[in-house]
Design a protein around this motif. Structure first.
Motif, PDB file in Angstrom:
ATOM      1  N   ARG A   1       0.838  -1.213   0.000  1.00 55.24           N
ATOM      2  CA  ARG A   1       0.000   0.000   0.000  1.00 55.24           C
ATOM      3  C   ARG A   1       0.870   1.259   0.000  1.00 55.24           C
ATOM      4  O   ARG A   1       0.587   2.226  -0.700  1.00 55.24           O
ATOM      5  N   LEU A   2       1.957   1.244   0.785  1.00 53.46           N
ATOM      6  CA  LEU A   2       2.880   2.382   0.799  1.00 53.46           C
ATOM      7  C   LEU A   2       3.490   2.576  -0.582  1.00 53.46           C
ATOM      8  O   LEU A   2       3.610   3.714  -1.064  1.00 53.46           O
ATOM      9  N   SER A   3       3.870   1.498  -1.228  1.00 57.16           N
ATOM     10  CA  SER A   3       4.455   1.584  -2.565  1.00 57.16           C
ATOM     11  C   SER A   3       3.462   2.212  -3.545  1.00 57.16           C
ATOM     12  O   SER A   3       3.827   3.051  -4.378  1.00 57.16           O
ATOM     13  N   GLU A   4       2.210   1.810  -3.453  1.00 59.78           N
ATOM     14  CA  GLU A   4       1.176   2.360  -4.333  1.00 59.78           C
ATOM     15  C   GLU A   4       0.981   3.855  -4.087  1.00 59.78           C
ATOM     16  O   GLU A   4       0.835   4.643  -5.032  1.00 59.78           O
ATOM     17  N   LEU A   5       0.982   4.245  -2.823  1.00 56.28           N
ATOM     18  CA  LEU A   5       0.790   5.655  -2.479  1.00 56.28           C
ATOM     19  C   LEU A   5       1.939   6.518  -3.002  1.00 56.28           C
ATOM     20  O   LEU A   5       1.729   7.599  -3.564  1.00 56.28           O
ATOM     21  N   LEU A   6       3.174   6.040  -2.805  1.00 56.81           N
ATOM     22  CA  LEU A   6       4.333   6.792  -3.279  1.00 56.81           C
ATOM     23  C   LEU A   6       4.349   6.882  -4.806  1.00 56.81           C
ATOM     24  O   LEU A   6       4.648   7.933  -5.377  1.00 56.81           O
ATOM     25  N   THR A   7       4.015   5.776  -5.461  1.00 60.11           N
ATOM     26  CA  THR A   7       3.970   5.778  -6.919  1.00 60.11           C
ATOM     27  C   THR A   7       2.929   6.767  -7.426  1.00 60.11           C
ATOM     28  O   THR A   7       3.167   7.537  -8.362  1.00 60.11           O
ATOM     29  N   ARG A   8       1.768   6.754  -6.804  1.00 63.63           N
ATOM     30  CA  ARG A   8       0.699   7.680  -7.197  1.00 63.63           C
ATOM     31  C   ARG A   8       1.123   9.126  -7.011  1.00 63.63           C
ATOM     32  O   ARG A   8       0.822   9.997  -7.847  1.00 63.63           O
ATOM     33  N   ALA A   9       1.843   9.392  -5.927  1.00 64.89           N
ATOM     34  CA  ALA A   9       2.309  10.752  -5.660  1.00 64.89           C
ATOM     35  C   ALA A   9       3.333  11.197  -6.701  1.00 64.89           C
ATOM     36  O   ALA A   9       3.272  12.317  -7.219  1.00 64.89           O
TER      37      ALA A   9
ATOM     38  N   LYS B   1      -2.134  12.815  -0.931  1.00 65.74           N
ATOM     39  CA  LYS B   1      -3.361  13.499  -0.560  1.00 65.74           C
ATOM     40  C   LYS B   1      -4.038  12.732   0.571  1.00 65.74           C
ATOM     41  O   LYS B   1      -4.090  11.494   0.549  1.00 65.74           O
ATOM     42  N   LYS B   2      -4.564  13.456   1.520  1.00 60.80           N
ATOM     43  CA  LYS B   2      -5.222  12.805   2.659  1.00 60.80           C
ATOM     44  C   LYS B   2      -6.382  11.934   2.199  1.00 60.80           C
ATOM     45  O   LYS B   2      -6.620  10.847   2.739  1.00 60.80           O
ATOM     46  N   GLY B   3      -7.094  12.390   1.175  1.00 65.69           N
ATOM     47  CA  GLY B   3      -8.251  11.653   0.699  1.00 65.69           C
ATOM     48  C   GLY B   3      -7.928  10.282   0.143  1.00 65.69           C
ATOM     49  O   GLY B   3      -8.807   9.409   0.076  1.00 65.69           O
ATOM     50  N   TRP B   4      -6.670  10.069  -0.271  1.00 60.87           N
ATOM     51  CA  TRP B   4      -6.299   8.769  -0.829  1.00 60.87           C
ATOM     52  C   TRP B   4      -6.463   7.641   0.186  1.00 60.87           C
ATOM     53  O   TRP B   4      -6.795   6.514  -0.178  1.00 60.87           O
ATOM     54  N   PHE B   5      -6.237   7.953   1.465  1.00 59.23           N
ATOM     55  CA  PHE B   5      -6.368   6.909   2.488  1.00 59.23           C
ATOM     56  C   PHE B   5      -7.817   6.455   2.624  1.00 59.23           C
ATOM     57  O   PHE B   5      -8.088   5.291   2.915  1.00 59.23           O
ATOM     58  N   GLY B   6      -8.738   7.381   2.409  1.00 57.10           N
ATOM     59  CA  GLY B   6     -10.144   7.014   2.429  1.00 57.10           C
ATOM     60  C   GLY B   6     -10.538   6.179   1.237  1.00 57.10           C
ATOM     61  O   GLY B   6     -11.426   5.318   1.316  1.00 57.10           O
ATOM     62  N   GLU B   7      -9.856   6.390   0.108  1.00 56.99           N
ATOM     63  CA  GLU B   7     -10.173   5.655  -1.116  1.00 56.99           C
ATOM     64  C   GLU B   7      -9.608   4.243  -1.088  1.00 56.99           C
ATOM     65  O   GLU B   7     -10.281   3.288  -1.484  1.00 56.99           O
TER      66      GLU B   7
END
Length: 278
Positions: free
Chosen positions: A95-103, A116-122
């Protein structure tokens, strides 16, 4: 003897713009101090993860993998927030890898890959433990300007996004240290406000120390590294001073002394390390 403290915040040479800690030196320092675990939390990347993991395992130190991430400040993109994410499990690492890649692929600003904070909700936050970012986080900045209502609202939101896995982060960077952000106050003022907040909302606190170099006398070399990244010279009196000579690899005894009045914050650093197994 049971450990009294474990470092959960460390920038190595892989942080690119700051941090000069070599991974083998960090692991050696942890082992020498009797720390059974150590976290690597480079800024916005996990480039050093495999090398750190191998070095730590070889030295009998449990590797904790995480990342010091940028968080987008929607009201002022030039003043992003920070948060510390630690991997509890393989699912958390993915999940961390996905978040960093998206950023990096879709939300860069002035060279910063911001979450973005909203990504955690998604996407959810399963497998990740979140630390508030101390005075660099959105909660911390609300406390710095003495806005407890906003800080409480933000803390409730983060607790909802990371149920049972969100900690209010405390830092003490030495006598006379100040917080620079939306306002400038002594670090201790932030700590006391954060303790009041955590008590009111029944949230756990954790002590961290932002390690940027191993020994105190490495400070000038670290400043040179930062100057290279920022385009300044060491002699430039106008350059921002973002770090202090206190950001070395403190021992368990030093951290226990610094937080002797908040023993639970020390104990939670050990508990978090226990909770993380990647």
């Amino acid at each position: 003897m049971a450990p009294s403290y474990i470092h959960l915040r460390l920038h190595s040479e892989y942080s690119i713009v700051d941090g000069i800690v070599r991974l083998d030196e960090a692991v050696e320092a942890a082992a020498a101090d009797g720390m059974p675990a150590l976290a690597l939390t480079d800024l916005a990347n996990v480039f050093g993860m495999v090398k750190f993991y191998q070095a730590a395992r070889a030295a009998g130190v449990k590797p904790v993998i995480g990342c010091d991430v940028w968080l987008e400040n929607e009201s002022d993109r030039d003043k992003p927030y920070r948060m510390l994410l630690l991997c509890q499990s393989r699912a958390g690492y993915l999940r961390l890898s996905e978040l960093l890649t998206r950023a990096y692929r879709g939300n860069q600003y002035r060279g910063r890959a911001e979450l973005k904070k909203g990504w955690f909700g998604e996407t959810g936050s399963e497998g990740l433990i979140a630390l508030s970012g101390a005075h660099h986080g959105d909660i911390g900045q609300a406390l710095v300007v003495d806005n407890p209502k906003q800080a409480q609202r933000l803390a409730r939101e983060w607790h909802g996004l990371f149920p049972g896995r969100f900690y209010v982060e405390l830092q003490r960077l030495g006598k006379g240290a100040t917080v620079v952000g939306a306002a400038s106050i002594p670090v201790e003022n932030y700590v006391q406000r954060a303790l009041v907040l955590a008590s009111a909302l029944k949230l756990p606190v954790v002590a961290t120390h932002p390690v940027q170099f191993v020994k105190r006398n490495d400070f000038r070399a670290h400043e040179a590294r930062v100057c290279i990244a920022q385009g300044y010279t060491l002699s430039d009196r106008r350059r921002p001073r973002l770090y202090t000579q206190e950001q070395y690899f403190r021992s368990q005894a030093e951290m226990a002394q610094a937080f002797r009045d908040v023993p639970q914050a020390l104990a939670n650093s050990v508990e978090i390390a226990r909770r993380c197994s990647l």
